[in-house]
Scaffold this active site. Structure first.
Site, PDB file in Angstrom:
ATOM      1  CB  THR A 172      -0.754  -0.068   1.078  1.00 25.34           C
ATOM      2  OG1 THR A 172      -2.127  -0.883   1.061  1.00 25.34           O
ATOM      3  CG2 THR A 172      -1.810   1.581   1.272  1.00 25.34           C
ATOM      4  CG  PHE A 174       0.071   4.695   3.831  1.00 26.77           C
ATOM      5  CD1 PHE A 174      -1.051   4.813   4.622  1.00 26.77           C
ATOM      6  CD2 PHE A 174       0.775   3.671   3.662  1.00 26.77           C
ATOM      7  CE1 PHE A 174      -1.695   3.596   5.045  1.00 26.77           C
ATOM      8  CE2 PHE A 174       0.255   2.194   4.254  1.00 26.77           C
ATOM      9  CZ  PHE A 174      -0.895   2.247   4.907  1.00 26.77           C
TER      10      PHE A 174
END
Length: 285
Positions: A172, A174
């Protein structure tokens, strides 16, 4: 008083882990929603926010492409977190005796192999770490949780299986948000940089093709391009873009100048250092 970084989710969530890894000196503050995390930064109650923007498997995080431009916060950094899930249960529980596994819908989808092999019934929860908290509260050995490793420590659960995600490359990205300030100059940001911006094309034939042409002809690498509708107008489309480089770099400066000819709006969301994870990758868009 210690400075704070806000994140969406419960303690033990992946966003919490990202905060702790990138900013171990800051106090991590959980928020119920992305809007709450944005508001903490806007109001000055927190200096930064750690917000997931895209996942290598699930794609973009819902609503962020709309909330971010509206927030008037500025992207000042990025962080890539490899995503790992553990199968957790109350002390003394076993996989064989369990019947259900609870987690966020994306976590359940990313651990299908284990769920199928263990014969568990997946139950959707609002948050990965929240599902671990609920399993602890229920104190029922038939109910398990799929959650990040930190959740086991926080909620006192046993780890029944580690790193059970189907794809070990699951990652992921960010972005770190702060209150708006003057963008860093090239002298201040000397290493590899990323520029994020949104734009709206003019309503003319081939507008998008022409708008993007300057990036190709000037050799600017575009690592992200996503479209989304503006409000309820199906004819009004905004694009969110990440490119490598600083606006003061000649290739990107020329590309942005050309972009102006074919757009009605361009807004830079942030200019920030490229994460080491990004510079180690060779995949481009």
């Amino acid at each position: 008083m210690a400075q704070k970084i806000a994140y969406q989710g419960e303690p033990g969530a992946n966003s919490n882990i990202a905060c702790m890894q990138m900013f171990p000196q800051l106090d991590s503050v959980p928020c119920a929603s992305f809007e709450d995390a944005f508001e903490l930064v806007s109001s000055g109650e927190a200096e930064l926010a750690m917000i997931p923007i895209e996942n290598s498997i699930a794609g973009r995080v819902a609503d962020i492409h709309i909330l971010l431009p509206q927030s008037h916060l500025q992207i000042v950094g990025e962080f890539f977190l490899p995503i790992h899930f553990d199968l957790l249960g109350i002390p003394g529980s076993t996989i064989e005796a369990a019947t259900e596994v609870h987690s966020h819908i994306h976590a359940l989808g990313q651990c299908r192999r284990l769920i199928r092999e263990a014969g568990l019934r997946p139950v959707i929860a609002g948050d990965t770490a929240g599902s671990a908290r609920e399993v602890r509260e229920w104190n029922d050995p038939t109910k398990l949780s799929l959650a990040p490793p930190l959740a086991a420590e926080i909620y006192g659960l046993d780890v029944l299986a580690s790193r059970v995600e189907d794809d070990p490359s699951n990652t992921t990205r960010f972005v770190v948000l702060a209150r708006e300030k003057q963008l860093p100059t090239r002298e201040e940001l000397t290493g590899p940089a990323v520029t994020s911006f949104v734009f709206r094309v003019r309503n003319v034939p081939s507008a998008l093709f022409k708008a993007l042409g300057g990036f190709a002809t000037n050799g600017v690498n575009m690592t992200r391009l996503e479209s989304y509708m503006v409000g309820d107008e199906f004819a009004a489309t905004m694009f969110m873009v990440d490119v490598e480089g600083h606006p003061e770099d000649l290739p990107l400066r020329l590309a942005l100048e050309e972009l102006d000819f074919f757009t009605t709006e361009v807004r830079i969301l942030g200019v920030y250092p490229a994460a080491e994870f990004r510079t180690a990758q060779t995949v481009t868009a």
